[in-house]
Design a protein around this motif. Structure first.
Motif, mmCIF file in Angstrom:
data_model
loop_
_atom_site.group_PDB
_atom_site.id
_atom_site.type_symbol
_atom_site.label_atom_id
_atom_site.label_comp_id
_atom_site.label_asym_id
_atom_site.label_seq_id
_atom_site.Cartn_x
_atom_site.Cartn_y
_atom_site.Cartn_z
ATOM 1 N N VAL A 73 0.815 -1.214 0.000
ATOM 2 C CA VAL A 73 0.000 0.000 0.000
ATOM 3 C C VAL A 73 0.849 1.266 0.000
ATOM 4 C CG1 VAL A 73 -0.215 0.151 2.526
ATOM 5 C CG2 VAL A 73 -1.992 1.129 1.077
ATOM 6 N N VAL A 74 2.065 1.187 0.496
ATOM 7 C CA VAL A 74 2.942 2.351 0.499
ATOM 8 C C VAL A 74 3.997 2.262 -0.601
ATOM 9 C CG1 VAL A 74 2.609 2.784 2.951
ATOM 10 C CG2 VAL A 74 4.485 1.326 2.221
ATOM 11 N N ARG A 75 3.803 1.338 -1.540
ATOM 12 C CA ARG A 75 4.778 1.122 -2.620
ATOM 13 C C ARG A 75 4.052 0.974 -3.948
ATOM 14 N NH1 ARG A 75 6.591 -0.703 2.025
ATOM 15 N NH2 ARG A 75 8.833 -0.561 2.478
ATOM 16 N N ARG A 76 3.365 1.994 -4.357
ATOM 17 C CA ARG A 76 2.610 1.923 -5.602
ATOM 18 C C ARG A 76 3.531 2.144 -6.802
ATOM 19 N NH1 ARG A 76 -2.609 1.359 -4.436
ATOM 20 N NH2 ARG A 76 -3.395 2.177 -2.437
ATOM 21 N N ALA B 194 13.077 -2.323 2.840
ATOM 22 C CA ALA B 194 12.603 -3.307 1.872
ATOM 23 C C ALA B 194 11.166 -3.707 2.204
ATOM 24 C CB ALA B 194 13.511 -4.530 1.883
ATOM 25 N N SER B 195 10.488 -4.278 1.226
ATOM 26 C CA SER B 195 9.079 -4.629 1.379
ATOM 27 C C SER B 195 8.917 -6.004 2.019
ATOM 28 C CB SER B 195 8.391 -4.625 0.016
ATOM 29 O OG SER B 195 8.896 -5.679 -0.790
ATOM 30 N N GLU C 222 11.386 5.663 -8.262
ATOM 31 C CA GLU C 222 11.855 4.790 -7.182
ATOM 32 C C GLU C 222 11.785 5.533 -5.858
ATOM 33 O OE1 GLU C 222 12.175 2.313 -5.246
ATOM 34 O OE2 GLU C 222 13.481 1.192 -6.604
ATOM 35 N N HIS C 223 10.754 5.236 -5.073
ATOM 36 C CA HIS C 223 10.581 5.893 -3.779
ATOM 37 C C HIS C 223 10.899 4.958 -2.620
ATOM 38 C CE1 HIS C 223 7.929 9.612 -4.931
ATOM 39 N NE2 HIS C 223 8.969 9.475 -5.725
ATOM 40 N N GLN C 224 11.629 3.893 -2.884
ATOM 41 C CA GLN C 224 12.079 2.984 -1.824
ATOM 42 C C GLN C 224 13.594 2.964 -1.840
ATOM 43 O OE1 GLN C 224 10.155 -0.902 -1.205
ATOM 44 N NE2 GLN C 224 12.181 -1.832 -1.270
ATOM 45 N N ALA C 225 14.204 3.419 -0.756
ATOM 46 C CA ALA C 225 15.658 3.594 -0.738
ATOM 47 C C ALA C 225 16.418 2.275 -0.719
ATOM 48 C CB ALA C 225 16.062 4.444 0.465
#
Length: 507
Positions: A249-252, A264-265, A483-486
């Motif tokens: 939900v926070v990684r669209r 990481a997810s 890319e919004h996940q570091a």
């Protein structure tokens, strides 16, 4: 309900009749979002196009969304779609002169459809600008401080996770404040309690945004809670940074413009666990099960396991055993796993600390040799504490994946974290969750220092222009427009007989 400006765009830019706009406003706005979003997104990347022009279009389109929507759910869907199209446009970029010239013409057409002079800046300063350009105040920023909010459980089953996340963020803030803060402003974290209950999350978000006037949010706890909080933040174009969840939900895709993740997810964690169990421990896939909480958090973890099976071309179904959200009522799951045929040899656990500990307690003796593999959201320290009360045989070998390196490690960032923790919170032991909060806040602090004048839009632009974050973590970190996940790194740990986490190779 009026859709005056939408009708103007339809008539002058897309040549659709006004009657169509009035008859099907949401559908019209949805269609326009797919046309307007990429234009303003790409325009925001062109150096010769002022952000004021872009922001003016964005503001007016969002107002059209609010006017065209019949309910909050529909409005949220339209807002998400528009934000996604903006991100799509930004990912295309406008670096070439020809591309920017074309975007300039399209933006001019949009401005004319709104009845304003082409190339005109908004008549009033856009919210969120500072410095010499305008004297308009920025929410959450004063001459002395920058306020961020965190929604977390003060009590209940997840209170320790919330406390540790807050502790890590405040430790990083204290370290930055001691060094002069952000341009002389002190960082301040204000917390609001939702008790890990998503039904209370909206009130907590509203309290922080309306009453406390926070600049943005950092470190919110909970997957179901983020499902409520994110639409609220997006509608207000407010930063939602590094929530303590690995859920989708926070990684669209494309990412929501104002939502950024450090860790990481869950899908990446469960993928790593499946591969570890199948390839390194040689457990037959049909003898691996999932124990999960009954909510979006648990479902997300289960989906990650199922996806990993598909990637490995495993046809076996994944047995799933569940327990009610925010409880330790695991008896039904325990009875089901004991009765399952073939016998389960490993269980991937997508659960909270006390529920995980209760499940291990009730199965350890009757299912000898069962491998317990938890995702990081379990809360490493609190899980170890719960299991140590039961005795060494309950701790030994319990696996937990981590989104951060070992707190016993010697990377420069971990050493900085432990030094700062000892200085600003003496007596607090290093913890994986507080380390996550510290890392997330450290990334945010870097971006804040590079953003001048400071407002949300410029801060997001800065974050999206950080392709190589070197924190001394020993792992690659990066943000970008798409890319919004570091971090995508998974670290493995396992408890020993003393209840101490030891690093293990899991990837």
């Amino acid at each position: 309900m009026t859709v005056h400006w939408s009708a103007l765009i339809i008539g002058s830019l897309f040549a659709a009749p006004l009657s169509s706009a009035l008859a099907a406003a949401p559908d019209v706005v949805r269609d326009l979002a797919g046309r307007v979003g990429p234009i303003v997104g790409q325009a925001s990347t062109c150096p010769d196009i002022t952000q004021g022009r872009v922001q003016n279009i964005v503001e007016k389109f969002r107002e059209a969304i609010r006017q065209a929507s019949n309910n909050d759910g529909e409005r949220d869907q339209l807002m998400r779609g528009f934000n996604g199209y903006i991100a799509e446009g930004r990912s295309r970029g406008g670096a070439s002169q020809a591309a920017c010239a074309n975007v300039e013409r399209q933006l001019t057409d949009l401005e004319r459809s709104l009845g304003q002079p082409a190339g005109a800046a908004p008549s009033s300063p856009p919210v969120g600008t500072t410095g010499a350009v305008t004297s308009a105040p920025v929410r959450g920023i004063t001459d002395r401080e920058i306020r961020f909010g965190i929604v977390m459980p003060f009590t209940g089953i997840r209170k320790e996770t919330g406390r540790q996340m807050r502790l890590g963020i405040e430790t990083a803030f204290a370290r930055a404040n001691e060094a002069g803060g952000i341009g002389g402003r002190q960082l301040r974290l204000i917390a609001a309690d939702d008790g890990y209950d998503p039904n209370r999350t909206l009130a907590a978000m509203t309290q922080l945004y309306e009453k406390e006037q926070v600049f943005g949010f950092i470190g919110n706890v909970g997957t179901a809670n983020s499902q409520v909080a994110i639409p609220y933040a997006l509608e207000r174009r407010t930063l939602y940074f590094a929530p303590n969840t690995g859920a989708a939900v926070v990684r669209r895709d494309p990412p929501d413009r104002y939502v950024f993740n450090y860790r990481a997810s869950y899908a990446e964690e469960t993928n790593a666990l499946v591969r570890y169990l199948v390839k390194m421990k040689r457990i037959p896939p049909r003898q691996i099960a999932v124990f999960q909480q009954q909510d979006a958090f648990g479902d997300d973890g289960f989906a990650g396991v199922a996806k990993a099976y598909r990637q490995l071309n495993i046809a076996d179904p994944v047995p799933r055993f569940t327990y009610p959200r925010a409880t330790v009522d695991v008896d039904e799951a325990v009875n089901q796993i004991k009765a399952h045929k073939p016998q389960i040899k490993a269980v991937i656990m997508v659960s909270t600390d006390r529920a995980a500990a209760k499940f291990i307690e009730k199965t350890r003796d009757s299912m000898q040799g069962l491998i317990y593999a938890n995702v990081s959201a379990v809360g490493s320290t609190s899980l170890a504490t719960e299991l140590k009360l039961l005795g060494p045989r309950f701790t030994n070998g319990v696996i937990v994946t981590q989104g951060v390196p070992s707190v016993a490690g010697y990377s420069s960032l971990v050493l900085d974290y432990k030094t700062a923790l000892a200085k600003f919170s003496p007596g607090e032991a290093p913890d994986y969750t507080s380390l996550e909060g510290y890392i997330a806040a450290t990334i945010l602090i870097q971006a804040l220092k590079q953003t001048n004048p400071l407002d949300t839009e410029r801060l997001v632009d800065t974050l999206e222009s950080m392709p190589n974050l070197d924190l001394g973590l020993g792992a690659a970190l990066a943000f970008g427009r798409a890319e919004h996940q570091a971090s995508h790194k998974i670290w493995g740990t396992a408890l020993d007989e003393t209840g101490t986490y030891q690093p293990i190779e899991i990837e």
